[in-house]
Write a protein that holds these residues in place. Structure first.
Motif, PDB file in Angstrom:
ATOM      1  N   GLY A 172      -7.234  12.168 -11.104  1.00 48.81           N
ATOM      2  CA  GLY A 172      -8.031  11.210 -10.356  1.00 48.81           C
ATOM      3  C   GLY A 172      -9.475  11.665 -10.317  1.00 48.81           C
ATOM      4  O   GLY A 172      -9.803  12.767 -10.765  1.00 48.81           O
ATOM      5  N   VAL A 173     -10.330  10.815  -9.780  1.00 50.02           N
ATOM      6  CA  VAL A 173     -11.757  11.098  -9.688  1.00 50.02           C
ATOM      7  C   VAL A 173     -12.169  10.980  -8.224  1.00 50.02           C
ATOM      8  O   VAL A 173     -11.731  10.063  -7.516  1.00 50.02           O
ATOM      9  N   VAL A 174     -13.014  11.914  -7.786  1.00 46.44           N
ATOM     10  CA  VAL A 174     -13.519  11.904  -6.420  1.00 46.44           C
ATOM     11  C   VAL A 174     -14.103  10.527  -6.092  1.00 46.44           C
ATOM     12  O   VAL A 174     -14.835   9.947  -6.893  1.00 46.44           O
ATOM     13  N   GLY A 175     -13.725   9.994  -4.939  1.00 46.24           N
ATOM     14  CA  GLY A 175     -14.252   8.713  -4.480  1.00 46.24           C
ATOM     15  C   GLY A 175     -13.460   7.497  -4.935  1.00 46.24           C
ATOM     16  O   GLY A 175     -13.700   6.396  -4.461  1.00 46.24           O
ATOM     17  N   GLN A 176     -12.520   7.695  -5.854  1.00 51.45           N
ATOM     18  CA  GLN A 176     -11.702   6.581  -6.326  1.00 51.45           C
ATOM     19  C   GLN A 176     -10.272   6.746  -5.825  1.00 51.45           C
ATOM     20  O   GLN A 176      -9.876   7.814  -5.372  1.00 51.45           O
ATOM     21  N   ASN A 177      -9.482   5.678  -5.905  1.00 49.85           N
ATOM     22  CA  ASN A 177      -8.074   5.748  -5.528  1.00 49.85           C
ATOM     23  C   ASN A 177      -7.282   6.388  -6.655  1.00 49.85           C
ATOM     24  O   ASN A 177      -7.602   6.198  -7.830  1.00 49.85           O
ATOM     25  N   VAL A 178      -6.255   7.137  -6.286  1.00 47.78           N
ATOM     26  CA  VAL A 178      -5.359   7.735  -7.273  1.00 47.78           C
ATOM     27  C   VAL A 178      -3.925   7.436  -6.836  1.00 47.78           C
ATOM     28  O   VAL A 178      -3.608   7.508  -5.645  1.00 47.78           O
ATOM     29  N   THR A 179      -3.071   7.057  -7.797  1.00 47.41           N
ATOM     30  CA  THR A 179      -1.684   6.709  -7.491  1.00 47.41           C
ATOM     31  C   THR A 179      -0.736   7.716  -8.132  1.00 47.41           C
ATOM     32  O   THR A 179      -0.824   7.985  -9.327  1.00 47.41           O
ATOM     33  N   LEU A 180       0.166   8.254  -7.311  1.00 51.22           N
ATOM     34  CA  LEU A 180       1.176   9.204  -7.747  1.00 51.22           C
ATOM     35  C   LEU A 180       2.483   8.428  -7.933  1.00 51.22           C
ATOM     36  O   LEU A 180       3.026   7.883  -6.974  1.00 51.22           O
ATOM     37  N   PRO A 181       2.988   8.332  -9.163  1.00 53.69           N
ATOM     38  CA  PRO A 181       4.172   7.501  -9.417  1.00 53.69           C
ATOM     39  C   PRO A 181       5.458   8.120  -8.874  1.00 53.69           C
ATOM     40  O   PRO A 181       5.673   9.326  -8.987  1.00 53.69           O
ATOM     41  N   CYS A 182       6.275   7.266  -8.273  1.00 47.68           N
ATOM     42  CA  CYS A 182       7.604   7.683  -7.837  1.00 47.68           C
ATOM     43  C   CYS A 182       8.452   6.429  -7.653  1.00 47.68           C
ATOM     44  O   CYS A 182       8.057   5.514  -6.928  1.00 47.68           O
ATOM     45  N   LYS A 183       9.573   6.385  -8.340  1.00 44.28           N
ATOM     46  CA  LYS A 183      10.480   5.234  -8.265  1.00 44.28           C
ATOM     47  C   LYS A 183      11.913   5.733  -8.229  1.00 44.28           C
ATOM     48  O   LYS A 183      12.212   6.818  -8.716  1.00 44.28           O
ATOM     49  N   TYR A 184      12.780   4.908  -7.657  1.00 43.16           N
ATOM     50  CA  TYR A 184      14.213   5.196  -7.691  1.00 43.16           C
ATOM     51  C   TYR A 184      14.958   3.893  -7.939  1.00 43.16           C
ATOM     52  O   TYR A 184      14.440   2.815  -7.655  1.00 43.16           O
ATOM     53  N   PRO A 185      16.175   3.971  -8.509  1.00 46.11           N
ATOM     54  CA  PRO A 185      16.896   2.751  -8.870  1.00 46.11           C
ATOM     55  C   PRO A 185      17.454   2.020  -7.643  1.00 46.11           C
ATOM     56  O   PRO A 185      18.089   2.634  -6.786  1.00 46.11           O
ATOM     57  N   VAL A 186      17.195   0.714  -7.574  1.00 48.34           N
ATOM     58  CA  VAL A 186      17.750  -0.148  -6.529  1.00 48.34           C
ATOM     59  C   VAL A 186      18.457  -1.301  -7.231  1.00 48.34           C
ATOM     60  O   VAL A 186      17.805  -2.179  -7.792  1.00 48.34           O
ATOM     61  N   ASN A 187      19.781  -1.262  -7.228  1.00 47.61           N
ATOM     62  CA  ASN A 187      20.572  -2.328  -7.834  1.00 47.61           C
ATOM     63  C   ASN A 187      21.081  -3.316  -6.790  1.00 47.61           C
ATOM     64  O   ASN A 187      21.318  -4.475  -7.087  1.00 47.61           O
ATOM     65  N   HIS A 188      21.278  -2.816  -5.573  1.00 48.51           N
ATOM     66  CA  HIS A 188      21.770  -3.630  -4.468  1.00 48.51           C
ATOM     67  C   HIS A 188      20.967  -3.277  -3.224  1.00 48.51           C
ATOM     68  O   HIS A 188      20.382  -2.198  -3.141  1.00 48.51           O
ATOM     69  N   GLN A 189      20.980  -4.152  -2.250  1.00 48.40           N
ATOM     70  CA  GLN A 189      20.260  -3.911  -1.001  1.00 48.40           C
ATOM     71  C   GLN A 189      20.720  -2.613  -0.346  1.00 48.40           C
ATOM     72  O   GLN A 189      19.937  -1.920   0.288  1.00 48.40           O
ATOM     73  N   ASN A 190      21.977  -2.243  -0.534  1.00 49.63           N
ATOM     74  CA  ASN A 190      22.520  -1.011   0.041  1.00 49.63           C
ATOM     75  C   ASN A 190      21.888   0.245  -0.567  1.00 49.63           C
ATOM     76  O   ASN A 190      22.010   1.328  -0.002  1.00 49.63           O
ATOM     77  N   ASP A 191      21.252   0.119  -1.728  1.00 45.73           N
ATOM     78  CA  ASP A 191      20.624   1.265  -2.398  1.00 45.73           C
ATOM     79  C   ASP A 191      19.291   1.649  -1.769  1.00 45.73           C
ATOM     80  O   ASP A 191      18.782   2.740  -2.019  1.00 45.73           O
ATOM     81  N   ILE A 192      18.701   0.749  -0.977  1.00 48.35           N
ATOM     82  CA  ILE A 192      17.401   1.029  -0.357  1.00 48.35           C
ATOM     83  C   ILE A 192      17.596   2.128   0.677  1.00 48.35           C
ATOM     84  O   ILE A 192      18.508   2.073   1.504  1.00 48.35           O
ATOM     85  N   THR A 193      16.754   3.153   0.622  1.00 47.68           N
ATOM     86  CA  THR A 193      16.963   4.337   1.462  1.00 47.68           C
ATOM     87  C   THR A 193      15.636   4.932   1.933  1.00 47.68           C
ATOM     88  O   THR A 193      14.570   4.558   1.448  1.00 47.68           O
ATOM     89  N   THR A 194      15.730   5.877   2.842  1.00 45.28           N
ATOM     90  CA  THR A 194      14.556   6.544   3.378  1.00 45.28           C
ATOM     91  C   THR A 194      13.966   7.484   2.337  1.00 45.28           C
ATOM     92  O   THR A 194      14.655   7.941   1.418  1.00 45.28           O
ATOM     93  N   MET A 195      12.687   7.769   2.495  1.00 41.39           N
ATOM     94  CA  MET A 195      12.030   8.715   1.598  1.00 41.39           C
ATOM     95  C   MET A 195      10.810   9.296   2.301  1.00 41.39           C
ATOM     96  O   MET A 195      10.360   8.781   3.322  1.00 41.39           O
ATOM     97  N   CYS A 196      10.288  10.371   1.737  1.00 37.01           N
ATOM     98  CA  CYS A 196       9.073  10.969   2.278  1.00 37.01           C
ATOM     99  C   CYS A 196       8.209  11.517   1.149  1.00 37.01           C
ATOM    100  O   CYS A 196       8.695  11.802   0.053  1.00 37.01           O
TER     101      CYS A 196
END
Length: 138
Positions: free
Chosen positions: A22-46
């Protein structure tokens, strides 16, 4: 070998993939994804600073209940992805050099030792650019 050298080597081994830049003063995005096939797959994270510990996040900066952000250390941290589809990528607004370092994305999967853990190294550059100036005499 000094303790700091051992820790630096361990941290490098624990970090996955190429650094997020990233560059100072700009937004930077850190990628993180997990598989959600059903509503029951949605879970807590930190998200936390430093490598992922055996459980939860050390130095937590953001928590979700799977549907929305429930705790945030700073208004500079937010999730712009679709949480219901498993996109929990972290955006740091107005990045500073101090934002560089290792971040942990931990998705809590039910059961023993099932959590998805990702350690990402973030490098924030000053964005200084060199330029040439030509002078005409005349």
């Amino acid at each position: 070998m000094h303790k700091s050298q051992i820790m630096a080597q361990w941290t490098r081994l624990a970090v996955s993939g190429s650094p997020v830049r990233g560059v100072v003063g700009q937004n930077v995005t850190l990628p993180c994804k997990y598989p959600v096939n059903h509503q029951n797959d949605i879970t807590t994270m930190c998200w936390g600073r430093g490598s992922c510990p055996p459980s939860q996040c050390s130095q937590p900066i953001l928590w979700t209940d799977g549907w929305r952000v429930t705790e945030r250390q700073s208004s500079r941290y937010y999730l712009e992805g679709n949480l219901a589809q498993g996109d929990v990528s972290l955006t740091i607004v107005n990045a500073a050099e101090a934002d560089g370092g290792v971040y942990c994305c931990r998705v809590e999967i039910p059961g023993w030792f099932n959590d998805q853990r990702s350690n990402l190294e973030v490098v924030i550059e000053t964005g200084e650019q060199s330029f040439c100036m030509s002078v005409r005499e005349g």
